[in-house]
Design a protein around this motif. Structure first.
Motif, mmCIF file in Angstrom:
data_model
loop_
_atom_site.group_PDB
_atom_site.id
_atom_site.type_symbol
_atom_site.label_atom_id
_atom_site.label_comp_id
_atom_site.label_asym_id
_atom_site.label_seq_id
_atom_site.Cartn_x
_atom_site.Cartn_y
_atom_site.Cartn_z
ATOM 1 N N UNK A 96 0.886 -1.497 -0.089
ATOM 2 C CA UNK A 96 -0.367 -0.142 0.388
ATOM 3 C C UNK A 96 1.091 0.979 -0.319
ATOM 4 N N UNK A 97 2.151 1.459 0.818
ATOM 5 C CA UNK A 97 2.805 2.684 0.940
ATOM 6 C C UNK A 97 3.724 2.541 -0.030
ATOM 7 N N UNK A 98 3.579 1.318 -0.880
ATOM 8 C CA UNK A 98 5.431 1.782 -2.105
ATOM 9 C C UNK A 98 3.983 2.033 -3.130
ATOM 10 N N UNK A 99 2.688 1.906 -3.879
ATOM 11 C CA UNK A 99 1.794 2.571 -3.846
ATOM 12 C C UNK A 99 1.431 3.954 -4.211
ATOM 13 N N UNK A 108 10.895 9.505 -6.938
ATOM 14 C CA UNK A 108 11.282 9.329 -6.016
ATOM 15 C C UNK A 108 10.685 8.475 -4.825
ATOM 16 N N UNK A 109 9.231 7.955 -5.003
ATOM 17 C CA UNK A 109 7.831 7.388 -4.050
ATOM 18 C C UNK A 109 9.125 6.198 -4.274
ATOM 19 N N UNK A 110 9.566 5.833 -5.030
ATOM 20 C CA UNK A 110 10.307 3.975 -5.141
ATOM 21 C C UNK A 110 11.142 4.418 -3.984
ATOM 22 N N UNK A 111 12.325 5.823 -3.927
ATOM 23 C CA UNK A 111 13.616 5.513 -3.362
ATOM 24 C C UNK A 111 12.730 5.496 -1.482
#
Length: 367
Positions: A96-99, A108-111
């Protein structure tokens, strides 16, 4: 009227059965979640390969437990919690957080997810096993079942005794003062988490080598179960991906070869051979911090030890995750500069705790 011994044992058995059924339910759920990502064959291959480093990690923790003397039921609970409950919470929360981060921040969100959110979620989930062991439910049931019928009031609320002076150093020493630290009035006292009495005329009590070793054992067991399931997931994913590529190469007329499983081999070398003690190392810092908090006689150290241990575990975990994005050379630098010294320090600590506990046993000292 206090309950009889039979009713007390039935209540304790109900609590144990509830915990076991909960862990089994989480285990079934996490296997289903992994099977959806890897397929049945990938799940079986991942579980088989993840079993390879397990005896070495469990053997090291069992050797350290000779000095910690943590009961088998507590180590099994931490192992089951890490393998079932912690992994279930981690995989759902991480997805959920990664998505969410990728939708709003892109690359940047993936990192941020790998280097910041994932360590916080996973280390918090593993550390919860240690806190669950300190819940006073079982102790309260046992106290209510005594012949005197006196409840365990000191475990659940502050004792009505006259207020003691605020500084820790004014707390009286002796066998009757054990387990009365201000920070643990609501927690269940465990025999392997007991502070040492003041020595040399000093007013402060300190953490024994046994208590520190117990923190490492409990944290390491939870992390060992977590790492086993995580390894099964990543190895199963790699095998499924390699298997699809191999089928594509056969369809193109290329003969199959061992190079078709390069991803599986690389994942196995990285996770099972180079870093089997990575997760136990992270969570061991949390266990040491919690053990110091529960047993030290210094107020400032008791307040800072557990949060500091958890924070260090998250930072080390985040650094390890970030190293995977630095390429082969960057990863090897982080591995050699950070992970190897940390692991060597943990091994030295385990040897020191084992030697100190052996000397205490030879002198006839308890705990």
């Amino acid at each position: 009227m206090p309950p009889s011994g039979r009713s007390r044992s039935v209540a304790l058995s109900s609590v144990t059965a509830t915990a076991v059924l909960t862990l089994i339910g989480c285990g079934v759920l996490i296997l289903h979640l992994i099977q959806r990502q890897t397929g049945t064959v990938g799940l079986l291959v991942g579980l088989g390969l993840a079993m390879v480093p397990l005896p070495f990690v469990l053997g090291g923790l069992a050797w350290l437990n000779l000095s910690a003397r943590v009961p088998l039921r507590h180590t099994l609970f931490c192992l089951g919690w890490g393998a079932c409950a912690a992994t279930t919470v981690a995989i759902l929360a991480n997805n959920w957080t990664a998505g969410y981060l990728i939708r709003h921040q892109g690359q940047l969100g993936r990192l941020l997810g790998a280097g910041l959110a994932t360590p916080v979620i996973e280390e918090s989930a593993k550390a919860t096993a240690l806190l669950v062991l300190l819940l006073p439910l079982g102790q309260r049931l046992r106290c209510h079942g005594r012949r005197t019928g006196r409840p365990c009031a000191p475990l659940l609320r502050r004792s009505p005794a006259p207020r003691r002076p605020r500084p820790y150093q004014r707390r009286p020493a002796g066998p009757h003062a054990r387990g009365r630290l201000r920070l643990r009035p609501y927690l269940r006292p465990l025999p392997y988490l007991c502070p040492a009495p003041p020595t040399g005329g000093g007013p402060h009590r300190r953490s024994r080598p046994r208590t520190l070793a117990a923190g490492v054992v409990l944290g390491g067991m939870a992390a060992c179960g977590f790492a086993f399931v995580e390894n099964a997931l990543y190895l199963g994913r790699a095998f499924t991906s390699d298997q699809r590529q191999r089928l594509d190469s056969i369809g193109l007329g290329d003969p199959p070869s061992l190079r078709d499983f390069d991803s599986t081999v690389q994942t196995f070398v990285l996770r099972a051979l180079l870093s089997p003690f990575a997760h136990p190392l992270f969570t061991a810092l949390t266990g040491i911090g919690l053990a110091v908090t529960l047993t030290t006689g210094r107020r400032w150290l008791a307040r800072l030890a557990a949060p500091t241990g958890l924070l260090l575990a998250m930072v080390l975990h985040g650094t390890w995750n970030a190293a995977a994005d630095l390429g082969t050379h960057g990863f090897l630098v982080v591995y050699g500069v950070l992970m190897v010294p940390c692991f060597a320090a943990l091994v030295c600590f385990a040897a020191w705790a084992r030697a100190r506990s052996a000397r205490h046993a030879a002198r006839g000292r308890g705990c």
